[in-house]
Design an enzyme around this catalytic site. Sequence first.
Site, PDB file in Angstrom:
ATOM      1  N   LYS A  80       9.625  -8.438   2.874  1.00 31.69           N
ATOM      2  CA  LYS A  80       9.152  -8.947   1.586  1.00 31.69           C
ATOM      3  C   LYS A  80       9.058 -10.468   1.680  1.00 31.69           C
ATOM      4  CE  LYS A  80      10.152  -8.562  -3.389  1.00 31.69           C
ATOM      5  NZ  LYS A  80      11.123  -8.135  -4.403  1.00 31.69           N
ATOM      6  N   SER A 155       8.850  -5.284  -7.923  1.00 31.30           N
ATOM      7  CA  SER A 155       8.047  -6.324  -7.331  1.00 31.30           C
ATOM      8  C   SER A 155       7.808  -6.138  -5.833  1.00 31.30           C
ATOM      9  CB  SER A 155       8.719  -7.682  -7.559  1.00 31.30           C
ATOM     10  OG  SER A 155       9.918  -7.774  -6.827  1.00 31.30           O
ATOM     11  N   SER A 179      13.295  -3.824  -8.302  1.00 29.61           N
ATOM     12  CA  SER A 179      12.160  -4.178  -7.445  1.00 29.61           C
ATOM     13  C   SER A 179      12.085  -3.442  -6.113  1.00 29.61           C
ATOM     14  CB  SER A 179      12.163  -5.686  -7.181  1.00 29.61           C
ATOM     15  OG  SER A 179      11.762  -6.359  -8.339  1.00 29.61           O
TER      16      SER A 179
END
Lengths: 481, 480
Positions: A80, A155, A179
């Site tokens: 990420k 996210s 997330s």
Amino acid sequence: MSDLHDLQAFEVVEGIKKGLFSAEEYVSSVIKTVEQVESRLHSFITLDTDKALSCAKLIDGKLKENGDIGQLGGVVVGIKDNISTKGIRTTCASKMLESYVPSYDATVIERLKQSGAIILGKLNLDEFGMGSTTEYSSYYPTHNPWNLDYVPGGSSGGSGAAVAAGECTVSLGSDTGGSIRCPASFCSVVGLKPTYGRVSRYGLISYANSLEQIGPICRSVKDVVMIINIISGKDNKDNTSMSSSPITINNKLEKFEIAIIKDLIDGSDEEVKRTIYSASEKFSEIGCTVDEISIKNLNYALPSYYTLASAEASSNLARYDNIRYGFNLPIEEYKWDTYFSDVRKNFGEEVKRRILIGSYVLSSGYYSKYYLKARGLRSLLRMELLKLFKKYDLLIGPTMPILPFKFGEKIDDPIKMYLVDINTVIANLAGIPAISLPVGFSNGLPIGLQIMAAPFEEQKLIDVSHALEQAINIQKRPKLE
Amino acid sequence: MSQVRIGLEIHAQITELESKLFCSCRGNYRDQRPNTNICETCCGLPGTLPIINKKALEYSAMTSIALGCNVPDKIMFYRKNYFYPDLPKNFQITQYNVYGFSSIGIEGSFELDDSRKIRISRIQLEEDPGRIAYLEGGMNVRNSALIDYNRAGVALIEIVTEPDFTNPKEVRLFLNKLSLTLEHLAVCDTLLEGSVRCDVNVSMNGGNKVEIKNINSFKEVERAINYEITRQTNMYNRGIKIEPETRHWDDKKKITFTSRSKEAEHDYRYFPEPDIPMIVLGDKFISNIRDHMPELPNQRSDRFVSRYKLSGHASNILINDKKLADFFESILKLYFSPVEIANFLITDFKSMIADDAESAGYLKNMKVKPEHIAELVKMIEADEISRITAKDILIKIFESGMLPSEIVKDSNSLKIADEKILMDAVESVFNTEKSAVEDAKANHEAINYLLGKVMKYTSGRADPKIAMRLINNKLKKPNA
């Protein structure tokens, strides 16, 4: 043998060690998949395929030399883009950090590298982790591999989509209010948010420090165990990290006492409800008892979460002033008096919104009215959950109250968007571990089951998830090629 | 005279620390090229986390105890949010006394002298920002500034007093005593440039409080207060209302001036630092510090008087310069003659050190070591050299670092007791100073003049007792 990019991490390491295929062959297969699907998915912000290939060759060389390629030798990992990677641009999907290249590796990255993992690139997210769809990425949204018209969740949407689509074998996400679990649910992969403190946050670019953890997103529970064991542990660079015992895959399941959180089922869409209930029947089949309970303080969870997360964010994000790093701004455009407000226009709308909310709840006169109350409610909720865990081993419910939705459906209404986090924020507020496990589909859209346990009881989560995974055995791969 | 109330906010760096407050960069950032004493953490790079320096907790707790404060069982750190380019995270990690939590020290009091006490409201531990340097002409001309983060993250102790001072002299006394205490605790070398800073607030006749910031040395504090009192008195006399404001001290012009930024209106949005969980110090930590407290200046002075039999005056002169007092005690370890050594240090030795040389480490960098003084005083006491010679030797030690015995051997500066050599000297003086000899015959006092001449002739080495006897004898002889 199936395509190499379809393999799970433990199969990759085994295959390379046994000489069934080379790391180079496997990495090439993954890169080929990326080339085929990335233009449709947009999982990545930054890709370094050349580096990945040269790392693969190194692994193959090591194997010939002494056979020691590490526990994750050759496995392709996606990261990420809010986790610091030395020498690889780390943007948080923000224009604010468009040209920021970290000078150091996050602790989790160091540990992955030491285990022989290969980092293919940096994955898309909502800017600074603020969002549940990746629509708030300042670059482009990521698409759901199960249906390209739908959001992949967020996210860590890039992390979920890439693993589901075979663009990498495992990925790291971060979870401040859901997330990791939201995209895991929407993309039909397994995502674990560890107990607060199990994994070092050093190098994770803070959104809300007191809530977030780094965790793995994988295609199997077994892979989750592999990754979490590597990234866990006390880190001298993180005051809040703690040591923990490694997790194992057990094939015999204890008879756990499980409780369904009724409030979360009640608030969910019909298809989601049905799938979760049928999954819970499987628990009975594998020998666990299942009760229904409700959480008294549940109503306070979302307001408490958004108050605290925004407060911390408003302070964490203050450092982005483009003085030491950030984006390229011609020196002629520097103006002393308005510099700060000028450069901070580079934040996206949602980030600005949370900075505003956060600054508001911390300002004098409002601190005790909002921030302190939110903290109080947080500990109330935590205490209630810890009490429940004295009676039950695990609490379950849907990860997301709704199915994945189409792009643009909720983006105009921030409150609507915040509401979808109701099931996941609980674990962050309480600091407890939670996993999202794929349990079914409705109209081709994935549904995830969330399981929560008491602090540092990840082993229980894994035991029951592994058993359920075997019992349900759902289709694992979207058809994209 | 109108009623004046003055309060202080002092920032002292913990200069003794090896590393910064939250990372392992060097605590001593001085004399390093700009932006070389930095790391990811003190530059506030995204994703970095603060790791508290445990020694800093000890030093700040020690300071709190020395200033009569309570040290609580649990402490927390807070974020103070404000934007400034020298602040890498755009918030400062500091402490805050609110909602049941307190900083490392609270509610203390510090004795000014026997009759006056100044209340300390709190002591807190926090990080120093970096430094901004403007190019020639300042930011208005150049529209640019240079930032050096070498200092960013250095541990600071903030000491806040109640507005208990009634005049600038009390402030000076307090700051002197505080410096001495900080030095005795080995917390802060106050002579290092920028190691102590002071903000002052002044109010008169119960009126509004005016804050003066930016006073970069204790010496300037008294000046700034005097200026401010005069300014406020003038305004008061002319019937102009004094508004609450923040002023800055101009070090060059020696005036205070209104700061353009509206600092007073700042809302710092304090909240608990999530990356540093509450720190439980515990009883053991506090009792341990109490047990290992270094000797404080008052205690040391008492000891000098009782154990070494020094006069209160001599003892104070030594203790007011901690390094000199330390030097004194290390000499005693070599040669125990406290009164003589103390006298030598506060007269002959001190006179050799220029006032402006009172910079940090002046004793450490000198060639004069305890063994020099020990030997020198021993020689004086054994009557081997005169006090005048001793001073000459001291000058040579300052230059060369040679031991007194070596210098004496080189330059033959031992006292001359040989009557034959001395007689030659006396004869020579009598030949050249004929009128003085006549005077001396009539006026006994004038003999000293002749003795002086003999001393000069022998470069101060003549044994004065023998020389005097020889002069007297010669004066009595008829052919003189």
